[in-house]
Scaffold this motif. Structure first.
Motif, PDB file in Angstrom:
ATOM      1  N   PHE A 158       3.223   3.366  -8.267  1.00 20.31           N
ATOM      2  CA  PHE A 158       3.176   2.219  -7.366  1.00 20.31           C
ATOM      3  C   PHE A 158       2.961   0.918  -8.156  1.00 20.31           C
ATOM      4  O   PHE A 158       3.560  -0.114  -7.841  1.00 20.31           O
TER       5      PHE A 158
ATOM      6  N   SER B  20       2.045   7.568   0.817  1.00 23.39           N
ATOM      7  CA  SER B  20       1.813   7.213   2.209  1.00 23.39           C
ATOM      8  C   SER B  20       1.507   5.723   2.343  1.00 23.39           C
ATOM      9  O   SER B  20       1.146   5.043   1.388  1.00 23.39           O
ATOM     10  N   GLU B  21       1.635   5.238   3.579  1.00 22.07           N
ATOM     11  CA  GLU B  21       1.428   3.815   3.841  1.00 22.07           C
ATOM     12  C   GLU B  21      -0.027   3.420   3.601  1.00 22.07           C
ATOM     13  O   GLU B  21      -0.312   2.328   3.095  1.00 22.07           O
ATOM     14  N   GLN B  22      -0.946   4.304   3.922  1.00 25.72           N
ATOM     15  CA  GLN B  22      -2.358   4.012   3.702  1.00 25.72           C
ATOM     16  C   GLN B  22      -2.653   3.882   2.200  1.00 25.72           C
ATOM     17  O   GLN B  22      -3.406   3.000   1.774  1.00 25.72           O
ATOM     18  N   GLN B  23      -2.068   4.791   1.400  1.00 28.47           N
ATOM     19  CA  GLN B  23      -2.269   4.712  -0.048  1.00 28.47           C
ATOM     20  C   GLN B  23      -1.626   3.445  -0.609  1.00 28.47           C
ATOM     21  O   GLN B  23      -2.190   2.796  -1.493  1.00 28.47           O
ATOM     22  N   GLN B  24      -0.457   3.068  -0.100  1.00 32.94           N
ATOM     23  CA  GLN B  24       0.195   1.852  -0.570  1.00 32.94           C
ATOM     24  C   GLN B  24      -0.674   0.634  -0.293  1.00 32.94           C
ATOM     25  O   GLN B  24      -0.832  -0.240  -1.157  1.00 32.94           O
ATOM     26  N   GLU B  25      -1.260   0.578   0.913  1.00 38.70           N
ATOM     27  CA  GLU B  25      -2.139  -0.541   1.240  1.00 38.70           C
ATOM     28  C   GLU B  25      -3.377  -0.547   0.354  1.00 38.70           C
ATOM     29  O   GLU B  25      -3.843  -1.606  -0.079  1.00 38.70           O
TER      30      GLU B  25
ATOM     31  N   MET C 137       8.700  11.581   6.918  1.00 43.10           N
ATOM     32  CA  MET C 137       8.504  11.163   5.551  1.00 43.10           C
ATOM     33  C   MET C 137       7.479  12.028   4.856  1.00 43.10           C
ATOM     34  O   MET C 137       7.374  11.981   3.652  1.00 43.10           O
ATOM     35  N   ASP C 138       6.730  12.784   5.617  1.00 49.57           N
ATOM     36  CA  ASP C 138       5.748  13.667   5.003  1.00 49.57           C
ATOM     37  C   ASP C 138       6.417  14.867   4.355  1.00 49.57           C
ATOM     38  O   ASP C 138       5.761  15.644   3.663  1.00 49.57           O
TER      39      ASP C 138
ATOM     40  N   TYR D 248       6.477  11.115  -1.950  1.00 48.20           N
ATOM     41  CA  TYR D 248       6.364   9.900  -1.156  1.00 48.20           C
ATOM     42  C   TYR D 248       4.902   9.456  -1.107  1.00 48.20           C
ATOM     43  O   TYR D 248       3.996  10.263  -0.888  1.00 48.20           O
TER      44      TYR D 248
ATOM     45  N   GLU E  15      -2.273  -1.658  -3.129  1.00 48.77           N
ATOM     46  CA  GLU E  15      -1.949  -3.088  -3.120  1.00 48.77           C
ATOM     47  C   GLU E  15      -3.212  -3.943  -3.056  1.00 48.77           C
ATOM     48  O   GLU E  15      -3.326  -4.948  -3.756  1.00 48.77           O
TER      49      GLU E  15
END
Length: 141
Positions: free
Chosen positions: A49, A9-14, A1-2, A7, A17
């Motif tokens: 996001f 990243s999951e860390q940025q999404q968390e 996914m990189d 895209y 959020e």
């Protein structure tokens, strides 16, 4: 996914959020807001996001609202109209309307206080006394 440059990243999404749901401490919020101001790529990713996050929340609310409406419609009893029950309401309503209209007509057309005072104390002037006799025939010819 990189391999995908757009895209998030999951860390940025968390991180995004937790900021949107106000789960950060005051210091974390201030540092995050400072990073947003300094980093345009982070700001762009955050705005994307945020739009997706609000859309997901809106869809969830719509589904909850639709479920609520369905449960309300199921619980609402259907009443049948009884013509005999409503038959007696119309004459009562008509008599109330008639009484109100008669009362309103009387209230509007009642004499004012000045007219009542005048009628109470008014006496017709008897005129001048005449000593001509009791005859009503005034033929002077």
């Amino acid at each position: 996914m990189d391999n995908y440059p757009k895209y998030i990243s999951e860390q940025q999404q968390e991180l995004f959020e937790s900021y949107l749901m106000e789960e950060m401490s005051v210091q974390e919020q201030q540092s995050f807001e400072a990073n947003l101001i300094d980093n345009l790529d982070l700001q762009k990713a955050f705005n994307e996001f945020k739009a997706l996050f609000e859309t997901v929340e809106e869809v969830g609310l719509r589904k909850k609202l639709e479920n609520f409406h369905n449960t309300v419609e199921e619980k609402t009893p259907v009443r049948s109209l009884n013509p005999l029950k409503n038959r007696f309401n119309y004459p009562v309503a008509a008599s109330i309307v008639i009484l109100i209209s008669i009362g309103g007509f009387w209230w509007i057309n009642r004499p004012s206080s000045n007219e009542r005072l005048f009628n109470e104390y008014y006496k017709q002037d008897p005129g001048l006394p005449t000593v001509m006799g009791n005859n009503d025939n005034y033929d002077w010819l």
